[in-house]
Design a protein around this motif. Structure first.
Motif, PDB file in Angstrom:
ATOM      1  N   PRO A 101       0.837  -1.211   0.000  1.00  0.00           N
ATOM      2  CA  PRO A 101       0.000   0.000   0.000  1.00  0.00           C
ATOM      3  C   PRO A 101       0.860   1.243   0.000  1.00  0.00           C
ATOM      4  O   PRO A 101       1.889   1.312   0.663  1.00  0.00           O
ATOM      5  N   LYS A 102       0.405   2.203  -0.781  1.00  0.00           N
ATOM      6  CA  LYS A 102       1.145   3.457  -0.859  1.00  0.00           C
ATOM      7  C   LYS A 102       0.726   4.369   0.282  1.00  0.00           C
ATOM      8  O   LYS A 102      -0.443   4.494   0.601  1.00  0.00           O
ATOM      9  N   LYS A 103       1.716   5.006   0.853  1.00  0.00           N
ATOM     10  CA  LYS A 103       1.452   5.925   1.954  1.00  0.00           C
ATOM     11  C   LYS A 103       1.050   7.268   1.391  1.00  0.00           C
ATOM     12  O   LYS A 103       1.588   7.736   0.392  1.00  0.00           O
ATOM     13  N   SER A 104       0.082   7.875   2.041  1.00  0.00           N
ATOM     14  CA  SER A 104      -0.374   9.201   1.632  1.00  0.00           C
ATOM     15  C   SER A 104       0.095  10.228   2.640  1.00  0.00           C
ATOM     16  O   SER A 104       0.511   9.893   3.736  1.00  0.00           O
ATOM     17  N   GLY A 105      -0.036  11.480   2.239  1.00  0.00           N
ATOM     18  CA  GLY A 105       0.369  12.544   3.146  1.00  0.00           C
ATOM     19  C   GLY A 105       1.732  13.087   2.767  1.00  0.00           C
ATOM     20  O   GLY A 105       2.391  12.639   1.828  1.00  0.00           O
ATOM     21  N   PRO A 106       2.224  14.094   3.481  1.00  0.00           N
ATOM     22  CA  PRO A 106       3.517  14.694   3.171  1.00  0.00           C
ATOM     23  C   PRO A 106       4.647  13.708   3.369  1.00  0.00           C
ATOM     24  O   PRO A 106       4.651  12.919   4.301  1.00  0.00           O
ATOM     25  N   THR A 107       5.580  13.732   2.445  1.00  0.00           N
ATOM     26  CA  THR A 107       6.710  12.807   2.490  1.00  0.00           C
ATOM     27  C   THR A 107       7.994  13.471   2.945  1.00  0.00           C
ATOM     28  O   THR A 107       9.034  12.825   2.970  1.00  0.00           O
ATOM     29  N   GLY A 108       7.971  14.735   3.259  1.00  0.00           N
ATOM     30  CA  GLY A 108       9.187  15.400   3.681  1.00  0.00           C
ATOM     31  C   GLY A 108       8.879  16.719   4.351  1.00  0.00           C
ATOM     32  O   GLY A 108       7.720  17.080   4.555  1.00  0.00           O
ATOM     33  N   PRO A 109       9.918  17.491   4.703  1.00  0.00           N
ATOM     34  CA  PRO A 109       9.700  18.779   5.369  1.00  0.00           C
ATOM     35  C   PRO A 109       9.087  19.841   4.477  1.00  0.00           C
ATOM     36  O   PRO A 109       8.622  20.850   4.963  1.00  0.00           O
ATOM     37  N   GLY A 110       9.081  19.603   3.156  1.00  0.00           N
ATOM     38  CA  GLY A 110       8.487  20.586   2.264  1.00  0.00           C
ATOM     39  C   GLY A 110       9.476  21.665   1.871  1.00  0.00           C
ATOM     40  O   GLY A 110      10.689  21.557   2.086  1.00  0.00           O
ATOM     41  N   SER A 111       8.936  22.707   1.262  1.00  0.00           N
ATOM     42  CA  SER A 111       9.771  23.790   0.759  1.00  0.00           C
ATOM     43  C   SER A 111      10.442  24.527   1.912  1.00  0.00           C
ATOM     44  O   SER A 111       9.903  24.638   3.002  1.00  0.00           O
ATOM     45  N   ARG A 112      11.639  25.050   1.616  1.00  0.00           N
ATOM     46  CA  ARG A 112      12.383  25.783   2.646  1.00  0.00           C
ATOM     47  C   ARG A 112      11.694  27.081   3.039  1.00  0.00           C
ATOM     48  O   ARG A 112      11.835  27.546   4.163  1.00  0.00           O
ATOM     49  N   ILE A 113      10.915  27.636   2.095  1.00  0.00           N
ATOM     50  CA  ILE A 113      10.244  28.904   2.391  1.00  0.00           C
ATOM     51  C   ILE A 113       8.881  28.689   3.024  1.00  0.00           C
ATOM     52  O   ILE A 113       8.175  29.661   3.298  1.00  0.00           O
ATOM     53  N   ALA A 114       8.486  27.425   3.224  1.00  0.00           N
ATOM     54  CA  ALA A 114       7.214  27.158   3.889  1.00  0.00           C
ATOM     55  C   ALA A 114       7.255  27.679   5.322  1.00  0.00           C
ATOM     56  O   ALA A 114       8.301  27.685   5.981  1.00  0.00           O
ATOM     57  N   LEU A 115       6.103  28.131   5.814  1.00  0.00           N
ATOM     58  CA  LEU A 115       6.048  28.746   7.147  1.00  0.00           C
ATOM     59  C   LEU A 115       6.505  27.784   8.228  1.00  0.00           C
ATOM     60  O   LEU A 115       7.172  28.198   9.184  1.00  0.00           O
ATOM     61  N   ARG A 116       6.170  26.504   8.094  1.00  0.00           N
ATOM     62  CA  ARG A 116       6.535  25.546   9.141  1.00  0.00           C
ATOM     63  C   ARG A 116       8.038  25.303   9.201  1.00  0.00           C
ATOM     64  O   ARG A 116       8.543  24.757  10.188  1.00  0.00           O
ATOM     65  N   ASN A 117       8.776  25.690   8.140  1.00  0.00           N
ATOM     66  CA  ASN A 117      10.220  25.488   8.123  1.00  0.00           C
ATOM     67  C   ASN A 117      10.981  26.735   8.546  1.00  0.00           C
ATOM     68  O   ASN A 117      12.211  26.747   8.507  1.00  0.00           O
ATOM     69  N   TRP A 118      10.283  27.792   8.912  1.00  0.00           N
ATOM     70  CA  TRP A 118      10.964  29.009   9.363  1.00  0.00           C
ATOM     71  C   TRP A 118      11.574  28.779  10.731  1.00  0.00           C
ATOM     72  O   TRP A 118      11.045  28.034  11.555  1.00  0.00           O
ATOM     73  N   ARG A 119      12.680  29.462  10.970  1.00  0.00           N
ATOM     74  CA  ARG A 119      13.305  29.425  12.290  1.00  0.00           C
ATOM     75  C   ARG A 119      12.432  30.181  13.294  1.00  0.00           C
ATOM     76  O   ARG A 119      11.654  31.067  12.926  1.00  0.00           O
ATOM     77  N   ILE A 120      12.569  29.824  14.559  1.00  0.00           N
ATOM     78  CA  ILE A 120      11.769  30.471  15.603  1.00  0.00           C
ATOM     79  C   ILE A 120      12.045  31.968  15.627  1.00  0.00           C
ATOM     80  O   ILE A 120      11.123  32.789  15.738  1.00  0.00           O
ATOM     81  N   SER A 121      13.318  32.355  15.529  1.00  0.00           N
ATOM     82  CA  SER A 121      13.655  33.782  15.539  1.00  0.00           C
ATOM     83  C   SER A 121      13.017  34.498  14.356  1.00  0.00           C
ATOM     84  O   SER A 121      12.523  35.621  14.479  1.00  0.00           O
ATOM     85  N   THR A 122      12.997  33.836  13.186  1.00  0.00           N
ATOM     86  CA  THR A 122      12.371  34.444  12.009  1.00  0.00           C
ATOM     87  C   THR A 122      10.878  34.608  12.218  1.00  0.00           C
ATOM     88  O   THR A 122      10.278  35.626  11.846  1.00  0.00           O
ATOM     89  N   ARG A 123      10.253  33.611  12.825  1.00  0.00           N
ATOM     90  CA  ARG A 123       8.815  33.713  13.087  1.00  0.00           C
ATOM     91  C   ARG A 123       8.507  34.845  14.060  1.00  0.00           C
ATOM     92  O   ARG A 123       7.537  35.588  13.892  1.00  0.00           O
ATOM     93  N   LEU A 124       9.333  34.983  15.102  1.00  0.00           N
ATOM     94  CA  LEU A 124       9.102  36.060  16.067  1.00  0.00           C
ATOM     95  C   LEU A 124       9.275  37.422  15.410  1.00  0.00           C
ATOM     96  O   LEU A 124       8.492  38.349  15.641  1.00  0.00           O
ATOM     97  N   ILE A 125      10.310  37.534  14.585  1.00  0.00           N
ATOM     98  CA  ILE A 125      10.528  38.805  13.894  1.00  0.00           C
ATOM     99  C   ILE A 125       9.357  39.107  12.964  1.00  0.00           C
ATOM    100  O   ILE A 125       8.874  40.241  12.888  1.00  0.00           O
ATOM    101  N   SER A 126       8.888  38.074  12.262  1.00  0.00           N
ATOM    102  CA  SER A 126       7.734  38.262  11.378  1.00  0.00           C
ATOM    103  C   SER A 126       6.500  38.640  12.182  1.00  0.00           C
ATOM    104  O   SER A 126       5.691  39.471  11.747  1.00  0.00           O
ATOM    105  N   LEU A 127       6.347  38.020  13.358  1.00  0.00           N
ATOM    106  CA  LEU A 127       5.197  38.324  14.198  1.00  0.00           C
ATOM    107  C   LEU A 127       5.225  39.763  14.691  1.00  0.00           C
ATOM    108  O   LEU A 127       4.196  40.435  14.773  1.00  0.00           O
TER     109      LEU A 127
END
Length: 752
Positions: free
Chosen positions: A43-69
């Protein structure tokens, strides 16, 4: 040496399928027998297979997120602050214009005052035909100087300044009026109408006084607007008072007798009424201290009161009130000039207040702009410092959590598992060191959860180590029991062989003997899996050739094994059994996975440094470089015992035995095809090339090496020590001269 290590580590006669074996690659996908033996689809697994794009919000550093916030409110606050600063700078610019307008208004007021004096003082002399009177010349010179001063001030107005557009229009109108001053002077009081000359001067003076109205339009400050309106009202009142002085001076200086025409009388009356209206408007606008400012005009000075009374009587309902008047124009002029001087003082006071107010407002605007700028910088600084402190706190906690997690995953947990696998779990400290993040936020909760996970992992590792120890104990108990039974079986078979004379029966006993020996090796494999050492021991060194023969005798196709070039080296007694076991596994692998018509050649080489190299050559189809690399890695670092190891027991046993005694094993492609197994015996195992005892089998000049067609018999090893598992028998047993039995192995019982 081609083929695979046996799954179960035994030397069974049946060749193992070429699927999932020790040397080969794993078997293919599982077969679904319910569908006709076809490979079952995974059976093939569904769903995300990796961390995704580097510019995706979930891949931002905590400091970058705070600065953006913080970026949005900071940008908003900065924008609002910048707007406030811009407003303050606009206000400063307006007040700069106000300062210039105040200066121009002051010059315009001085010019208007000079023109009023010129108009009023020249009325009497001109009417009396004394146009060259010094008073007229002096007032005109004064007015000309005031004109030059005013023009010099107006040159400061920038022609491209949009905020001064209305002022420039007024200045153009004033300039046009000033160009008429010569014509006005040339025709002043020349006709019978006094009001015409007064009105001509009034047009020029009114345009000058209109600058105060432009001042009100150039600022948004309510106090300045009030001040400019008050100044404009009072300046108008002063102009109307001056107009009255000019009309009455001309009327009193008439050579035909004092008097006013109906038109002049009406003109003067309107000026009187307009003066009173302007003063009332000034009082309403100024409020506050207007009464104190107008005190001299409202009865505080007798000359002013007398001048007001005279003007009211002259411009009253009786148009002929001046006919019998004895007051000269000079007396009137001097009396009314006191009033105008008081009004000029009040006007100057208003101008000074406006100038001072403009300076104060400009300073306040500058301070506000500086304060707003400093406030914005402070807010930005606090925001950035706060963001840095918060981000640093979070990042430090997260980094500590990350470092601890990596250290646990890469160092602590593997080391603990290793200790648990090598020693008694009860002797190992299984306490868990906390991450050290004890905050109450989400990061602290994650750290606490990680501590729980770490504790659970250590507990599971301890339980697995205990379970593994129990399994090893089971292996050991089962192996010891089977070893005892197999040893009794071998003793019984040996006894039967010694009493049997029938070659066929003896051959069957030989095969039974061989199977029992292989069963014993399989039981010893269980001991190796359990980490135990075999019960058989040799206390004295054994010749290497006997060790090789003993290993060959444990292989089913022993007759295909050829020994050649074996150096006269003895193997340390403590290593003999494990080395026989190790070599037997390698020989079994070589014979099982090479053609039955080929030979497996075993050679030995004594190296100058005291080590001995044993080579096992087969002529199979060989192995791929990837398989060789994988097998050599497993031989160098045997994995932990699990189900996969039990399937490839031969490979695991060889690796464990080699590590136990420091023996190096490596598989290489053979030049003639197939595979070569290199077994490097260290110096402490090879015993420094010691010669075997005279007369011992395997010594120089003794019986030839075990090969096809040779028969064997048990003999004791040199020195009277325990004998090895098998040594050459000679030609007196079955298969010897006169015998017809098939050759076969013969096992001794000593040394176990």
């Amino acid at each position: 040496m081609q083929g695979r290590f046996k799954r179960d580590g035994s030397a069974a006669a049946e060749q193992e399928p070429r699927g999932a074996t020790d040397r080969g690659t794993p078997a293919g996908p599982p077969v679904d027998t319910a569908n006709g033996g076809e490979a079952a689809e995974q059976p093939k697994k569904s769903g995300p297979t990796g961390p995704g794009s580097r510019i995706a919000l979930r891949n931002w550093r905590i400091s970058t997120r705070l600065i953006s916030l913080l970026a949005l409110p900071v940008v908003a606050a900065t924008t609002l602050g910048a707007l406030r600063i811009d407003d303050a700078l606009i206000n400063v610019d307006q007040l700069d214009h106000m300062k210039l307008l105040t200066e121009m208004t002051g010059k315009a007021t001085q010019l208007a005052d000079a023109l009023q004096e010129e108009r009023d003082r020249s009325a009497g002399p001109i009417i009396t035909n004394n146009a060259k009177d010094d008073q007229i010349v002096a007032t005109r010179v004064k007015a000309d100087r005031a004109i030059e001063a005013f023009k010099s001030t107006t040159q400061k107005v920038k022609p491209n300044d949009p905020t001064m557009a209305g002022v420039r229009t007024t200045l153009v109108d004033i300039s046009k009026q000033l160009d008429k001053i010569k014509a006005i002077r040339g025709t002043a009081y020349q006709d019978s109408s006094i009001s015409q000359t007064v009105n001509s001067y009034n047009a020029l003076i009114a345009s000058l006084l209109s600058l105060s109205q432009d001042m009100a339009q150039a600022t948004s400050n309510s106090d300045m607007i009030t001040s400019t309106r008050a100044l404009a009202s009072f300046s108008s009142a002063k102009e109307y008072a001056s107009m009255q002085r000019a009309v009455l001076s001309a009327a009193l200086a008439n050579p035909k007798g004092a008097g006013l025409s109906a038109n002049d009388h009406l003109y003067g009356k309107q000026a009187l009424d307009n003066e009173e209206e302007s003063l009332r408007r000034f009082t309403a606008i100024r409020a506050g201290d207007s009464a104190s400012l107008l005190k001299a005009l409202n009865g505080g000075d007798t000359n002013v009161t007398s001048a007001n009374t005279f003007a009211e009587r002259a411009f009253g309902n009786n148009a002929d009130a001046l006919k019998n008047e004895k007051t000269s124009y000079r007396d009137w002029y001097d009396q009314d000039s006191v009033k105008l001087e008081e009004m000029a003082k009040i006007e100057q006071t208003l101008l000074s207040e406006m100038d001072q107010k403009a300076l104060e407002l400009r300073d306040e605007a500058n301070q506000e702009a500086i304060l707003n700028g400093a406030l914005i910088v402070l807010v930005l600084g606090i925001s950035l410092v706060g963001a840095f402190v918060v981000a640093r706190s979070m990042v430090r906690s997260l980094r500590r959590l990350q470092d601890t997690a990596q250290k646990v995953a890469q160092e602590r947990l593997p080391e603990l598992v290793k200790q648990l696998s090598e020693t008694d779990p009860q002797d190992v400290d299984t306490s868990v060191e906390s991450v050290g993040v004890h905050s109450r936020d989400e990061i602290g909760q994650v750290a606490k959860a990680f501590d729980h996970v770490h504790q659970e992992a250590v507990r599971l590792a301890a339980e697995q180590a205990l379970l593994r120890g129990n399994v090893n104990a089971m292996f050991t108990n089962l192996s010891r029991r089977s070893q005892g039974l197999i040893q009794r079986q071998l003793s019984l078979i040996s006894e039967l062989e010694s009493r049997e004379a029938d070659p066929d029966q003896l051959s069957s006993l030989f095969r039974l003997d061989h199977l029992a020996t292989r069963m014993r090796r399989n039981g010893e494999n269980l001991l190796v899996l359990a980490g135990e050492e075999p019960g058989r021991r040799w206390t004295r060194p054994v010749p290497l050739v006997d060790v090789l023969r003993a290993a060959a005798s444990e292989v089913e196709q022993y007759e295909r094994i050829e020994l050649s070039g074996v150096p006269p080296t003895e193997v340390a007694g403590r290593v003999v059994n494990d080395l026989v076991h190790l070599l037997a596994e390698l020989l079994e692998n070589a014979t099982s996975f090479s053609s039955p018509q080929t030979k497996v050649k075993v050679t030995g080489h004594a190296l100058p440094d005291g080590r001995v190299l044993v080579e096992i050559h087969d002529t199979g189809i060989g192995l791929s470089p990837e398989d060789l690399a994988a097998i050599n890695e497993r031989l160098a670092s045997p994995p932990t015992v699990d189900v996969s190891v039990s399937r490839r027991m031969g490979l695991f046993v060889v690796g464990r035995l080699s590590l136990r005694h420091g023996i190096r094993i490596q598989l290489r492609p053979s030049d003639s095809g197939g595979t070569t197994a290199l077994v490097m015996l260290p110096v402490d195992v090879a015993q420094g090339h010691k010669q075997p005892a005279p007369g011992a089998q395997g010594a120089p000049g003794g019986a030839p090496a075990a090969g096809a067609g040779q028969q064997r018999r048990p003999v004791p090893p040199p020195g009277g020590g325990p004998r090895p598992a098998i040594v050459p028998r000679g030609n007196n047993g079955p298969g010897g001269p006169g015998g017809g039995g098939a050759p076969g192995p013969r096992r001794g019982t000593g040394g176990v």
